[in-house]
Design a protein around this motif. Structure first.
Motif, PDB file in Angstrom:
ATOM      1  N   ASP A   1     -29.649 -27.491  19.012  1.00 18.94           N
ATOM      2  CA  ASP A   1     -29.219 -28.712  18.351  1.00 18.94           C
ATOM      3  C   ASP A   1     -30.389 -29.192  17.507  1.00 18.94           C
ATOM      4  N   GLY A   2     -30.254 -29.136  16.196  1.00 16.09           N
ATOM      5  CA  GLY A   2     -31.349 -29.565  15.348  1.00 16.09           C
ATOM      6  C   GLY A   2     -30.978 -29.538  13.886  1.00 16.09           C
TER       7      GLY A   2
ATOM      8  N   HIS B   1     -35.443 -26.802   9.107  1.00 19.64           N
ATOM      9  CA  HIS B   1     -36.829 -26.569   9.500  1.00 19.64           C
ATOM     10  C   HIS B   1     -37.754 -27.471   8.688  1.00 19.64           C
ATOM     11  N   TYR B   2     -38.762 -28.027   9.353  1.00 17.94           N
ATOM     12  CA  TYR B   2     -39.685 -28.942   8.666  1.00 17.94           C
ATOM     13  C   TYR B   2     -40.528 -28.206   7.623  1.00 17.94           C
TER      14      TYR B   2
ATOM     15  N   ARG C   1     -27.319 -31.527  10.366  1.00 20.53           N
ATOM     16  CA  ARG C   1     -27.615 -31.119  11.748  1.00 20.53           C
ATOM     17  C   ARG C   1     -26.705 -29.975  12.138  1.00 20.53           C
TER      18      ARG C   1
ATOM     19  N   ARG D   1     -25.410 -27.594  15.513  1.00 21.80           N
ATOM     20  CA  ARG D   1     -25.321 -27.528  16.971  1.00 21.80           C
ATOM     21  C   ARG D   1     -24.546 -26.272  17.349  1.00 21.80           C
TER      22      ARG D   1
END
Length: 184
Positions: free
Chosen positions: A68-69, A72-73, A103, A105
């Protein structure tokens, strides 16, 4: 006859002087007590509870969250640096929007993509509708894109997914367990 000065003074003084608030009474109500486990500690608050999946990949009833995110930074950081040039500015704006409003998931039952400023745009599809999963690495393999093809021919492009190889392998294994993955 002119109005009396005492009546005028009483009206003015009542406007300037605040009236006291009404009397408030408080009633004590019994609040529900937190449930305690056998060790006496308070129970953890309920969230999306992840139940351990069986060895064959099927869950025992509850939905297990694998990933869940958001994006990428590193994708955001690299595009912000390259955005200093005017040529890269549109791609930088796309990376910023991905970082703040997207997002992903992956659970034991479905793939969910939530987007939009308020998170109102939501796309869910089960693993039984997945026919192929393709990965495209980005920036020396730190993050990557996952392209999922569904039964009806729709291609879902998930961009800048962290741990994209693990996520794609999990998606492939869940689709294979459902019997929908097409071998190539």
């Amino acid at each position: 006859m002119p109005p009396s000065t005492t009546a005028a003074t009483a009206t003015v003084s009542s406007i300037l002087r605040p009236t006291p608030p009404p009397a408030v009474s408080f009633h004590s109500a019994s609040l529900p007590q937190p449930r305690r486990s056998s060790s006496g500690a308070a129970a953890a608050p309920r969230r999306l509870v992840a139940v351990a999946a069986r060895a064959d990949g099927a869950s025992s009833g509850a939905e297990t969250v694998f990933f869940d995110g958001g994006a990428h930074y590193g994708d955001l950081a690299a595009n912000l640096l390259l955005g200093l040039t005017l040529l890269w500015l549109p791609l930088t704006l796309a990376a910023v929007s991905r970082a703040f409003i997207l997002r992903y998931r992956f659970t034991s039952r479905r793939v969910t993509v939530v987007s939009g400023l308020s998170g109102a745009d939501r796309t869910d599809f089960p693993y039984s509708s997945v026919t192929s999963v393709v990965v495209v690495p980005r920036f020396i393999g730190e993050w990557g894109d996952i392209i999922i093809t569904l039964r009806d021919g729709t291609k879902v492009d998930l961009r800048s997914v962290p741990r994209f190889r693990e996520v794609a392998d999990y998606c492939r294994s869940m689709a294979a367990a459902e019997g929908s993955l097409v071998t190539q």
